[in-house]
Motif scaffolding. Structure first.
Motif, mmCIF file in Angstrom:
data_model
loop_
_atom_site.group_PDB
_atom_site.id
_atom_site.type_symbol
_atom_site.label_atom_id
_atom_site.label_comp_id
_atom_site.label_asym_id
_atom_site.label_seq_id
_atom_site.Cartn_x
_atom_site.Cartn_y
_atom_site.Cartn_z
ATOM 1 N N ARG A 56 -1.514 17.393 -1.719
ATOM 2 C CA ARG A 56 -0.772 16.334 -2.401
ATOM 3 C C ARG A 56 -1.662 15.121 -2.671
ATOM 4 N NH1 ARG A 56 4.700 16.912 1.278
ATOM 5 N NH2 ARG A 56 5.891 18.186 -0.198
ATOM 6 N N LYS A 57 -1.132 14.188 -3.448
ATOM 7 C CA LYS A 57 -1.865 12.971 -3.804
ATOM 8 C C LYS A 57 -2.320 12.215 -2.568
ATOM 9 C CE LYS A 57 -1.463 8.737 -6.545
ATOM 10 N NZ LYS A 57 -0.625 7.957 -7.489
ATOM 11 N N SER A 58 -1.502 12.228 -1.520
ATOM 12 C CA SER A 58 -1.821 11.509 -0.284
ATOM 13 C C SER A 58 -2.931 12.167 0.517
ATOM 14 C CB SER A 58 -0.572 11.429 0.594
ATOM 15 O OG SER A 58 -0.180 12.745 1.005
ATOM 16 N N GLY A 59 -3.292 13.403 0.159
ATOM 17 C CA GLY A 59 -4.263 14.156 0.926
ATOM 18 C C GLY A 59 -3.630 15.151 1.880
ATOM 19 N N GLU A 60 -2.310 15.102 2.019
ATOM 20 C CA GLU A 60 -1.611 16.034 2.894
ATOM 21 C C GLU A 60 -1.707 17.454 2.327
ATOM 22 O OE1 GLU A 60 2.964 17.060 4.354
ATOM 23 O OE2 GLU A 60 2.579 15.526 2.825
ATOM 24 N N THR A 160 -8.383 11.854 -3.096
ATOM 25 C CA THR A 160 -7.346 12.701 -3.672
ATOM 26 C C THR A 160 -6.422 11.837 -4.527
ATOM 27 O OG1 THR A 160 -5.934 12.398 -1.704
ATOM 28 C CG2 THR A 160 -7.327 14.361 -1.762
ATOM 29 N N GLY A 161 -5.716 12.497 -5.460
ATOM 30 C CA GLY A 161 -4.646 11.816 -6.165
ATOM 31 C C GLY A 161 -4.960 11.295 -7.539
ATOM 32 N N ALA A 162 -6.151 11.530 -8.073
ATOM 33 C CA ALA A 162 -6.483 11.095 -9.429
ATOM 34 C C ALA A 162 -7.332 12.164 -10.088
ATOM 35 C CB ALA A 162 -7.221 9.757 -9.415
ATOM 36 N N LEU A 313 2.052 -7.661 0.232
ATOM 37 C CA LEU A 313 1.380 -8.797 -0.404
ATOM 38 C C LEU A 313 0.722 -8.368 -1.706
ATOM 39 C CD1 LEU A 313 0.172 -11.703 -0.391
ATOM 40 C CD2 LEU A 313 -1.739 -10.761 0.942
ATOM 41 N N TYR A 314 -0.037 -7.270 -1.660
ATOM 42 C CA TYR A 314 -0.795 -6.850 -2.831
ATOM 43 C C TYR A 314 0.121 -6.315 -3.937
ATOM 44 C CZ TYR A 314 -4.630 -7.265 0.500
ATOM 45 O OH TYR A 314 -5.522 -7.736 1.441
ATOM 46 N N ALA A 315 1.198 -5.625 -3.559
ATOM 47 C CA ALA A 315 2.147 -5.157 -4.569
ATOM 48 C C ALA A 315 2.767 -6.342 -5.300
ATOM 49 C CB ALA A 315 3.221 -4.291 -3.921
ATOM 50 N N GLY A 316 3.049 -7.421 -4.567
ATOM 51 C CA GLY A 316 3.600 -8.620 -5.187
ATOM 52 C C GLY A 316 2.636 -9.307 -6.131
ATOM 53 N N MET A 317 1.347 -9.044 -5.972
ATOM 54 C CA MET A 317 0.333 -9.617 -6.858
ATOM 55 C C MET A 317 0.052 -8.735 -8.072
ATOM 56 S SD MET A 317 -2.556 -11.109 -4.264
ATOM 57 C CE MET A 317 -2.298 -12.645 -3.364
ATOM 58 N N GLY A 318 0.728 -7.607 -8.160
ATOM 59 C CA GLY A 318 0.539 -6.733 -9.301
ATOM 60 C C GLY A 318 -0.385 -5.555 -9.065
ATOM 61 N N PHE A 319 -0.839 -5.344 -7.820
ATOM 62 C CA PHE A 319 -1.687 -4.194 -7.515
ATOM 63 C C PHE A 319 -0.834 -2.926 -7.395
ATOM 64 C CE2 PHE A 319 -4.525 -7.557 -6.070
ATOM 65 C CZ PHE A 319 -5.788 -7.064 -6.374
ATOM 66 N N ALA A 320 -1.447 -1.793 -7.689
ATOM 67 C CA ALA A 320 -0.803 -0.497 -7.504
ATOM 68 C C ALA A 320 -1.850 0.516 -7.080
ATOM 69 C CB ALA A 320 -0.121 -0.045 -8.797
ATOM 70 N N ALA A 321 -1.428 1.534 -6.341
ATOM 71 C CA ALA A 321 -2.357 2.541 -5.837
ATOM 72 C C ALA A 321 -2.961 3.346 -6.977
ATOM 73 C CB ALA A 321 -1.642 3.465 -4.858
ATOM 74 N N HIS A 322 -4.271 3.542 -6.920
ATOM 75 C CA HIS A 322 -4.964 4.385 -7.901
ATOM 76 C C HIS A 322 -5.242 5.764 -7.310
ATOM 77 C CE1 HIS A 322 -8.327 6.027 -10.255
ATOM 78 N NE2 HIS A 322 -7.881 5.297 -11.257
ATOM 79 N N HIS A 323 -5.811 5.816 -6.094
ATOM 80 C CA HIS A 323 -6.057 7.088 -5.420
ATOM 81 C C HIS A 323 -6.165 6.841 -3.920
ATOM 82 C CE1 HIS A 323 -10.241 5.591 -6.146
ATOM 83 N NE2 HIS A 323 -10.429 6.057 -4.921
#
Length: 342
Positions: A56-60, A160-162, A313-323
């Motif tokens: 999976r994307k998480s590496g699981e 993983t995940g990208a 905190l980072y999600a509130g600043m507009g960050f999102a997970a890439h991988h």
């Protein structure tokens, strides 16, 4: 899922699809009432002896018996991104590597072996952006020897995940007994909005990690080697919010590396007694403004999966997970040879 013209679910994947991203539905062996199926999306990393391994994307890693398959199909290698600046995995991996340089490195084909006297796994692990110049088992033996000569454990950093990440290598490492010790994520976001969020008036910027900055840094007893890593990168800045009193450690700190269009944030730390006062936001705003002045437009950072406060905190600043990225540690001694042949 794939549905035939007759309305039946169909399995439209085969062993030839190993290495591709797939979506499968399978029967649940011990289902709860009303739950008979489960869906799994990820990279098909193996299909051996009647068992599928999907990462999976998480590496699981998920193992599914071939007999339990109800439906399956291949899906696009990477879903369309909805948030954050567009970037490939390889671009971000190289930017992140330049922002945290080891003191010693050596090439093994397209793998980079990195060492820094054990200061952080990122600076003491293999970055495998491509293929080694030998078969995998020989390459891993060379990795173990190289780190062993330096008195260090052997680690391989994977992702993983990208599109272009290393799910297949993860599966091969696990098959040989390598143990995943740490998983984190690399997040991306727009830079300008960070610069506008906080008041950077009380933040002091410097090119060096001075004594005050190091007094707040969570890794204690920082050596000369660690300082070389901390101060490495194309354009490095350290931010400090002075504490109250001449001898007090800083109230907050942060680090940023500017590299072309990218600004990488790290070591954003706040005195526990002064949290929730906007100090982390102020530190990042000051660093973001400096990065904008140097021509950067996009931001990245790394955050561990269990750091809920930082992720919010980072999600509130507009960050999102890439991988996601992972560090695999070599098995001990004889266990390595035994697992390699299995």
């Amino acid at each position: 899922m794939e549905i035939s013209a007759a309305g039946r679910l169909e399995v439209r994947i085969t062993t030839a699809d190993v290495g591709k991203r797939v979506s499968v539905r399978s029967l649940i062996e011990h289902e709860a009432p009303g739950e008979k199926f489960t869906d799994t999306v990820g990279v098909l990393t193996s299909w051996d002896n009647g068992v599928l391994l999907i990462t999976r994307k998480s590496g699981e890693s998920v193992r599914i018996a071939e007999s339990a398959l109800v439906a399956g199909k291949t899906v696009p290698a990477a879903p369309a991104r909805r948030r954050g600046p567009a970037a490939s995995y390889e671009e971000l991996a190289r930017v992140a590597a330049r922002a945290w340089r080891p003191v010693e490195s050596e090439r093994l084909g397209e793998w980079e072996l990195r060492a820094a006297s054990g200061f952080t796994r990122r600076a003491n692990s293999v970055l495998p952006l491509g293929a080694p110049d030998a078969p995998l088992d020989e390459a891993l033996d060379a990795v173990r020897r190289w780190y062993g000569e330096r008195g260090l454990p052997a680690y391989v950093q994977t992702a993983t995940g990208a599109e272009g990440t290393q799910e297949l290598l993860c599966a091969e490492l696990e098959r040989r007994g390598w143990v995943r010790e740490v998983t984190a994520e690399l997040w991306v976001g727009p830079l300008a909005s960070i610069a506008d969020r906080g008041d950077p008036a009380g933040v002091v910027l410097s090119r060096q990690a001075g004594e005050g900055w190091l007094a707040r840094y969570q890794r204690k007893g920082v050596s000369e080697v660690a300082l070389r890593v901390l101060e490495s990168g194309p354009s490095v800045w350290f931010a400090t919010v002075p504490g109250e009193g001449a001898q007090a450690p800083p109230a907050a700190i942060g680090r940023c590396v500017v590299d072309g269009r990218w600004a990488g944030f790290a070591a954003v730390e706040v005195d526990p007694a002064l949290r929730r006062r906007g100090l982390a936001t102020a530190v990042m705003a000051a660093l973001a403004r400096q990065a904008l002045d140097e021509g950067a437009s996009a931001a990245w950072l790394q955050v561990e999966a269990d750091n809920a406060a930082a992720r919010a905190l980072y999600a509130g600043m507009g960050f999102a997970a890439h991988h996601a990225y992972h560090h695999y540690r070599a098995p001990e001694g004889a266990a390595a040879a035994g697992n390699r042949s299995s």
